[in-house]
Design a protein around this motif. Structure first.
Motif, PDB file in Angstrom:
ATOM      1  N   ALA A 137       0.814  -1.216   0.000  1.00 15.72           N
ATOM      2  CA  ALA A 137       0.000   0.000   0.000  1.00 15.72           C
ATOM      3  C   ALA A 137       0.847   1.266   0.000  1.00 15.72           C
ATOM      4  CB  ALA A 137      -0.940  -0.002   1.204  1.00 15.72           C
ATOM      5  N   CYS A 138       1.944   1.303   0.788  1.00 18.21           N
ATOM      6  CA  CYS A 138       2.673   2.567   0.960  1.00 18.21           C
ATOM      7  C   CYS A 138       4.151   2.483   0.601  1.00 18.21           C
ATOM      8  CB  CYS A 138       2.523   3.065   2.402  1.00 18.21           C
ATOM      9  SG  CYS A 138       3.528   2.123   3.562  1.00 18.21           S
ATOM     10  N   GLY A 139       4.668   1.278   0.387  1.00 12.54           N
ATOM     11  CA  GLY A 139       6.071   1.140  -0.002  1.00 12.54           C
ATOM     12  C   GLY A 139       7.052   1.082   1.160  1.00 12.54           C
ATOM     13  N   SER A 140       6.584   1.343   2.395  1.00  6.56           N
ATOM     14  CA  SER A 140       7.488   1.254   3.556  1.00  6.56           C
ATOM     15  C   SER A 140       7.929  -0.197   3.746  1.00  6.56           C
ATOM     16  CB  SER A 140       6.786   1.687   4.842  1.00  6.56           C
ATOM     17  OG  SER A 140       6.322   2.987   4.733  1.00  6.56           O
ATOM     18  N   GLU A 141       9.057  -0.332   4.439  1.00  3.39           N
ATOM     19  CA  GLU A 141       9.592  -1.671   4.677  1.00  3.39           C
ATOM     20  C   GLU A 141       8.751  -2.437   5.697  1.00  3.39           C
ATOM     21  OE1 GLU A 141      13.676  -2.586   6.496  1.00  3.39           O
ATOM     22  OE2 GLU A 141      14.131  -1.885   4.460  1.00  3.39           O
ATOM     23  N   ILE A 142       8.419  -3.688   5.377  1.00  6.50           N
ATOM     24  CA  ILE A 142       7.693  -4.542   6.329  1.00  6.50           C
ATOM     25  C   ILE A 142       8.634  -4.896   7.475  1.00  6.50           C
ATOM     26  CG2 ILE A 142       6.498  -6.766   6.655  1.00  6.50           C
ATOM     27  CD1 ILE A 142       4.998  -4.900   4.737  1.00  6.50           C
ATOM     28  N   LYS A 143       8.120  -4.783   8.688  1.00  6.28           N
ATOM     29  CA  LYS A 143       8.942  -5.068   9.872  1.00  6.28           C
ATOM     30  C   LYS A 143       8.551  -6.388  10.501  1.00  6.28           C
ATOM     31  CE  LYS A 143       9.686  -0.255  10.966  1.00  6.28           C
ATOM     32  NZ  LYS A 143       8.966   0.876  11.505  1.00  6.28           N
ATOM     33  N   LYS A 144       9.528  -6.984  11.209  1.00  8.27           N
ATOM     34  CA  LYS A 144       9.282  -8.228  11.940  1.00  8.27           C
ATOM     35  C   LYS A 144       9.642  -7.997  13.399  1.00  8.27           C
ATOM     36  CE  LYS A 144      10.933 -13.009  12.214  1.00  8.27           C
ATOM     37  NZ  LYS A 144      11.832 -14.026  11.633  1.00  8.27           N
ATOM     38  N   VAL A 145       8.728  -8.358  14.293  1.00  9.03           N
ATOM     39  CA  VAL A 145       9.014  -8.229  15.731  1.00  9.03           C
ATOM     40  C   VAL A 145       8.594  -9.517  16.435  1.00  9.03           C
ATOM     41  CG1 VAL A 145       8.844  -5.742  16.074  1.00  9.03           C
ATOM     42  CG2 VAL A 145       6.748  -7.122  16.035  1.00  9.03           C
ATOM     43  N   LYS A 146       9.155  -9.738  17.617  1.00  7.51           N
ATOM     44  CA  LYS A 146       8.720 -10.851  18.468  1.00  7.51           C
ATOM     45  C   LYS A 146       7.718 -10.305  19.471  1.00  7.51           C
ATOM     46  CE  LYS A 146      11.321 -14.620  17.581  1.00  7.51           C
ATOM     47  NZ  LYS A 146      10.768 -15.889  17.172  1.00  7.51           N
ATOM     48  N   ILE A 147       6.547 -10.903  19.503  1.00  4.12           N
ATOM     49  CA  ILE A 147       5.533 -10.503  20.484  1.00  4.12           C
ATOM     50  C   ILE A 147       5.098 -11.770  21.202  1.00  4.12           C
ATOM     51  CG2 ILE A 147       3.232  -9.519  20.840  1.00  4.12           C
ATOM     52  CD1 ILE A 147       3.695  -7.817  18.337  1.00  4.12           C
ATOM     53  N   GLY A 148       5.279 -11.809  22.508  1.00  2.65           N
ATOM     54  CA  GLY A 148       4.926 -13.009  23.265  1.00  2.65           C
ATOM     55  C   GLY A 148       5.648 -14.246  22.734  1.00  2.65           C
ATOM     56  N   GLY A 149       6.881 -14.059  22.270  1.00  3.57           N
ATOM     57  CA  GLY A 149       7.677 -15.190  21.801  1.00  3.57           C
ATOM     58  C   GLY A 149       7.364 -15.627  20.371  1.00  3.57           C
ATOM     59  N   ARG A 150       6.393 -14.959  19.739  1.00  2.00           N
ATOM     60  CA  ARG A 150       6.025 -15.342  18.368  1.00  2.00           C
ATOM     61  C   ARG A 150       6.329 -14.195  17.411  1.00  2.00           C
ATOM     62  NH1 ARG A 150       2.360 -19.560  18.511  1.00  2.00           N
ATOM     63  NH2 ARG A 150       3.028 -19.844  16.357  1.00  2.00           N
ATOM     64  N   SER A 151       6.618 -14.530  16.156  1.00  2.00           N
ATOM     65  CA  SER A 151       6.931 -13.501  15.163  1.00  2.00           C
ATOM     66  C   SER A 151       5.666 -12.829  14.645  1.00  2.00           C
ATOM     67  CB  SER A 151       7.666 -14.119  13.973  1.00  2.00           C
ATOM     68  OG  SER A 151       8.882 -14.661  14.411  1.00  2.00           O
ATOM     69  N   ALA A 152       5.724 -11.507  14.588  1.00  2.00           N
ATOM     70  CA  ALA A 152       4.625 -10.742  13.992  1.00  2.00           C
ATOM     71  C   ALA A 152       5.222  -9.848  12.902  1.00  2.00           C
ATOM     72  CB  ALA A 152       3.931  -9.901  15.050  1.00  2.00           C
ATOM     73  N   PHE A 153       4.461  -9.645  11.837  1.00  2.00           N
ATOM     74  CA  PHE A 153       4.948  -8.843  10.703  1.00  2.00           C
ATOM     75  C   PHE A 153       3.945  -7.712  10.483  1.00  2.00           C
ATOM     76  CE2 PHE A 153       6.374 -13.152  10.369  1.00  2.00           C
ATOM     77  CZ  PHE A 153       7.692 -13.073   9.908  1.00  2.00           C
ATOM     78  N   TYR A 154       4.466  -6.495  10.208  1.00  2.00           N
ATOM     79  CA  TYR A 154       3.546  -5.375  10.036  1.00  2.00           C
ATOM     80  C   TYR A 154       4.194  -4.232   9.266  1.00  2.00           C
ATOM     81  CZ  TYR A 154       6.103  -2.891  13.686  1.00  2.00           C
ATOM     82  OH  TYR A 154       7.089  -2.262  14.391  1.00  2.00           O
ATOM     83  N   CYS A 155       3.376  -3.298   8.814  1.00  2.00           N
ATOM     84  CA  CYS A 155       3.850  -2.073   8.196  1.00  2.00           C
ATOM     85  C   CYS A 155       3.706  -0.949   9.226  1.00  2.00           C
ATOM     86  CB  CYS A 155       3.024  -1.727   6.951  1.00  2.00           C
ATOM     87  SG  CYS A 155       3.407  -0.081   6.328  1.00  2.00           S
ATOM     88  N   GLY A 156       4.826  -0.293   9.553  1.00  2.00           N
ATOM     89  CA  GLY A 156       4.832   0.739  10.594  1.00  2.00           C
ATOM     90  C   GLY A 156       4.052   1.972  10.178  1.00  2.00           C
ATOM     91  N   LYS A 157       3.802   2.152   8.893  1.00  2.00           N
ATOM     92  CA  LYS A 157       3.091   3.342   8.425  1.00  2.00           C
ATOM     93  C   LYS A 157       1.579   3.077   8.313  1.00  2.00           C
ATOM     94  CE  LYS A 157       3.699   6.926   4.961  1.00  2.00           C
ATOM     95  NZ  LYS A 157       4.216   7.183   3.606  1.00  2.00           N
ATOM     96  N   CYS A 158       1.221   1.891   7.781  1.00  2.00           N
ATOM     97  CA  CYS A 158      -0.206   1.599   7.568  1.00  2.00           C
ATOM     98  C   CYS A 158      -0.905   1.093   8.842  1.00  2.00           C
ATOM     99  CB  CYS A 158      -0.383   0.536   6.486  1.00  2.00           C
ATOM    100  SG  CYS A 158       0.136   1.072   4.853  1.00  2.00           S
ATOM    101  N   GLN A 159      -0.139   0.596   9.782  1.00  2.00           N
ATOM    102  CA  GLN A 159      -0.766   0.009  10.981  1.00  2.00           C
ATOM    103  C   GLN A 159      -0.442   0.846  12.202  1.00  2.00           C
ATOM    104  OE1 GLN A 159       0.726  -4.077   9.366  1.00  2.00           O
ATOM    105  NE2 GLN A 159      -0.643  -4.566  11.056  1.00  2.00           N
ATOM    106  N   ARG A 160      -1.495   1.251  12.910  1.00  2.00           N
ATOM    107  CA  ARG A 160      -1.327   2.145  14.065  1.00  2.00           C
ATOM    108  C   ARG A 160      -1.850   1.490  15.341  1.00  2.00           C
ATOM    109  NH1 ARG A 160       2.273   6.086  12.863  1.00  2.00           N
ATOM    110  NH2 ARG A 160       2.151   6.394  10.615  1.00  2.00           N
TER     111      ARG A 160
END
Ligand SMILES: [Zn+2]
Length: 280
Positions: free
Chosen positions: A257-280
Motif C-alpha cells: 500500500a505505501c512502499g514502507s519496509e515490512i517489519k518483523k518483531v517478536k511478540i509473546g515469543g512469536r513472530s509478527a509482521f507489520y507495516c509501521g506506516k499503515c498500521q497504528r
C-alpha cells in the motif's frame, strides 16, 4: 503449522475422500500419537473395524471424524501433521503414524514428522475434552465484532487488557483457529499494529479486525491454504495463499500500500509482521 484455512481445506478433501467408505482395518503405528485413553494397538484397530466415517468436521484447528456408531476420532495436526490418500500397493510414507484401509481399495494415511499432533478416541456420547475450552470459531455465524469484547470482559480480562492484540488473536480459548500467519495478515488488513494492547481497541477497531479476520481466512480457504514448509493437502499438493500474503514472511520487502519496509518483531515469543506506516 496448519491454521484454520489449512485444516478447513483438509477437512473438505477428507470428506470427499473418506465419507461412507467401509473401513476394513486401522493401524496405529506410533503409539505416542494417541492421547487421553489407555487404548492399545489392538483396541485402536477394533475401534474402527467394520465402521465408516459418517461425518468429518472442524472446530478451530481440530478435526472430528464421526463414525457411524457414534464414536469419534479427534485429530490435531500440530506442527507438521497431514493426511494422505493412497492406493493399495503404494509404499508407506516416512513418519506414518496411523492408517485406515477401505473395503473398496486404498487407504488414508496420517503422517506427522515432528509428532506435536495428537489423536484421541471418544466412545459414543463422551464429552470431547479437547474442544471444551476452545473459543469461538471465526467462521461461525456467532463471530462478530463484539466477540472481540471477550478480550477485555471475560474472566482474566484485566490481564488481557494489556496483552498485545497479536497474542490475543492467537489465544485458542478466545478465538479458535488463528496462528501467526493469519494474525499478522488480519491486523495488516485492519490497519492495527500487532503490539497494540487489546484494551486500547476502539469499537471501530474491533469491527474492522473482525471483518479482516473473516476476509483473510476465507481468501486463504479459496486458495487451499498457505504452504510455508510442511503443510500439504490430502492429494499432497501445496496451498497457494503464500503468494497472496501481504506481510507474513516478508520482512524488508515494501508494503503493497505505501512502499514502507515490512517489519518483523517478536511478540509473546512469536513472530509478527507489520507495516509501521499503515498500521497504528
Ligand atoms: Zn504500508
Amino acid at each position: 503449522m496448519p491454521e484454520l484455512p489449512e485444516v478447513e481445506t483438509i477437512v473438505c478433501e477428507l470428506r470427499a475422500q473418506c465419507l461412507g467408505r467401509s473401513i476394513t482395518s486401522a493401524e496405529l503405528l506410533r503409539g505416542d500419537m494417541l492421547k487421553r485413553t489407555a487404548d492399545t494397538f489392538d483396541s485402536f484397530a477394533a475401534f474402527f473395524m467394520g465402521r465408516f466415517f459418517q461425518g468429518i468436521d472442524r472446530t478451530g484447528k481440530f478435526i472430528t471424524f464421526h463414525l457411524d456408531n457414534g464414536n469419534k476420532l479427534i485429530a490435531h495436526l500440530g506442527m507438521t501433521g497431514k493426511f494422505i490418500s493412497a492406493k493399495n500397493g503404494d509404499p508407506d510414507p516416512a513418519h506414518l503414524c496411523s492408517r485406515y484401509r477401505f473395503a473398496d481399495g486404498g487407504w488414508l494415511g496420517h503422517v506427522d514428522i515432528r509428532r506435536f499432533g495428537r489423536l484421541e478416541l471418544y466412545r459414543s456420547d463422551e464429552e470431547i475434552e479437547s474442544l471444551k475450552g476452545l473459543g469461538i470459531d471465526p467462521l461461525s455465524s456467532q463471530f462478530e465484532a463484539d466477540s472481540l469484547l471477550k478480550f477485555v470482559h471475560s474472566p482474566g480480562g484485566n490481564k488481557r487488557r494489556t496483552r498485545a492484540v497479536h497474542t490475543l488473536l492467537m489465544d485458542q480459548s478466545l478465538i479458535a483457529g488463528i496462528g501467526n500467519i493469519y494474525a499478522s495478515e488480519a491486523l495488516y488488513l485492519a490497519g492495527i499494529r500487532p503490539s497494540r494492547h487489546g484494551g486500547k481497541l476502539t469499537k471501530r477497531d474491533r469491527e474492522r479486525l473482525a471483518e479482516a479476520v473473516v476476509q483473510v481466512l476465507r481468501a486463504s480457504i479459496r486458495a487451499c491454504g498457505t504452504t510455508i514448509s510442511d503443510y500439504r493437502r490430502v492429494d499432497d499438493k501445496p496451498g497457494s495463499f503464500k503468494e497472496m500474503l501481504a506481510v507474513y514472511g516478508r520482512p524488508g520487502e515494501p508494503c503493497q500500500a505505501c512502499g514502507s519496509e515490512i517489519k518483523k518483531v517478536k511478540i509473546g515469543g512469536r513472530s509478527a509482521f507489520y507495516c509501521g506506516k499503515c498500521q497504528r
